[in-house]
Scaffold this motif. Structure first.
Motif, short mmCIF file in Angstrom:
data_model
loop_
_atom_site.label_atom_id
_atom_site.label_comp_id
_atom_site.label_asym_id
_atom_site.label_seq_id
_atom_site.Cartn_x
_atom_site.Cartn_y
_atom_site.Cartn_z
N VAL A 15 100.52 -4.98 69.04
CA VAL A 15 100.10 -3.59 68.85
C VAL A 15 98.69 -3.36 68.65
O VAL A 15 98.09 -2.48 69.05
N GLN A 16 98.17 -4.27 67.76
CA GLN A 16 96.80 -3.92 67.29
C GLN A 16 95.88 -4.41 68.34
O GLN A 16 94.79 -3.64 68.42
N GLN A 17 96.30 -5.55 69.41
CA GLN A 17 95.30 -5.68 70.46
C GLN A 17 95.34 -4.43 71.33
O GLN A 17 94.48 -3.92 71.96
N LYS A 18 96.57 -3.77 71.59
CA LYS A 18 96.75 -2.56 72.41
C LYS A 18 95.71 -1.55 71.88
O LYS A 18 95.21 -0.68 72.58
N ILE A 19 96.13 -1.28 70.71
CA ILE A 19 95.17 -0.36 69.94
C ILE A 19 93.56 -0.55 70.11
O ILE A 19 92.89 0.30 70.52
N ASN A 20 93.12 -1.74 69.95
CA ASN A 20 91.70 -2.08 70.31
C ASN A 20 91.54 -1.80 71.59
O ASN A 20 90.15 -1.07 72.04
N ASN A 59 94.75 8.29 77.78
CA ASN A 59 94.51 7.17 76.81
C ASN A 59 94.57 7.69 75.40
O ASN A 59 95.24 6.88 74.67
N SER A 60 94.48 8.79 75.16
CA SER A 60 94.57 9.35 73.61
C SER A 60 96.11 9.31 73.34
O SER A 60 96.44 9.02 72.39
N ARG A 61 96.94 9.65 74.20
CA ARG A 61 98.48 9.74 74.18
C ARG A 61 98.92 8.53 73.94
O ARG A 61 99.81 8.10 73.14
N GLN A 62 98.30 7.45 74.71
CA GLN A 62 98.85 5.88 74.51
C GLN A 62 98.48 5.41 73.25
O GLN A 62 98.94 4.70 72.60
N LEU A 63 97.33 6.02 72.71
CA LEU A 63 96.54 5.37 71.62
C LEU A 63 97.58 6.02 70.33
O LEU A 63 97.78 5.39 69.37
N LYS A 64 97.68 7.09 70.40
CA LYS A 64 98.67 7.85 69.28
C LYS A 64 100.03 7.15 69.46
O LYS A 64 100.63 6.87 68.02
N LYS A 70 102.44 0.84 65.45
CA LYS A 70 101.81 0.20 64.01
C LYS A 70 102.42 0.84 62.68
O LYS A 70 102.89 -0.19 61.82
N ALA A 71 102.50 2.00 62.53
CA ALA A 71 103.10 2.51 61.45
C ALA A 71 104.47 2.38 61.23
O ALA A 71 104.97 1.95 60.27
N THR A 72 105.04 2.09 62.21
CA THR A 72 106.67 1.73 62.37
C THR A 72 106.90 0.32 61.59
O THR A 72 107.72 -0.03 60.76
#
Length: 149
Positions: A15-20, A59-64, A70-72
């Motif tokens: 999930v962190q890689q996806k966020i990055n 991209n903003s929607r996917q990042l959200k 990540k919070a989950t």
């Protein structure tokens, strides 16, 4: 580190890689939009700017969504021990290992293949509240729960 802790860590890393990647894409799109506004006006300019804006919104929607994932994961305690399957359980069955967390699919950790399954997915719903020794059917396949961590 237990297998469950390694599996949890693998999910967090994915999930962190996806966020990055999404943050990097947004930064690059922002730079492109800035460069596009410096050009002369015209139909091509307007179309390019609109396309960049659509891409930024996606991209903003996917990042959200990734930040929510990540919070989950951060709410799950990989040290939690239960007899029944709950969010955060690692379930060993005769058909594979399932980590009840997020719908991330088939993954590997510590040379073990496992499936990260959302508790809201059909299989996840079937697993919830089951315990070692329980059996159930899913997609014409019989599953037996061997252990729950």
């Amino acid at each position: 580190m237990t297998l469950k802790e390694k599996i949890h860590k693998a999910c967090v890393e994915i999930v962190q890689q996806k966020i990055n990647v999404l943050q990097k894409n947004l930064h690059e799109l922002s730079d492109s939009a800035g460069n596009e506004t410096k050009r002369t006006a015209g139909d091509k300019h307007e179309t390019a700017l609109a396309m960049l804006q659509i891409e930024q919104e996606n991209n903003s929607r996917q990042l959200k969504e990734a930040l929510q994932q990540k919070a989950t994961l951060e709410k799950l305690d990989p040290h939690l021990k239960t007899e029944t399957v709950v969010r955060g359980s690692l379930v060993h069955t005769n058909k594979g290992i399932f980590y009840i967390s997020l719908g991330l699919g088939k993954l590997k950790a510590d040379n073990e293949t496992f499936f990260a399954v959302s508790p809201d997915a059909p299989l996840g719903k079937l697993l919830l509240m089951k315990k070692a020794g329980d059996a159930f059917q899913f997609n014409n396949t019989s599953y037996e729960i061997l252990s729950v961590e």
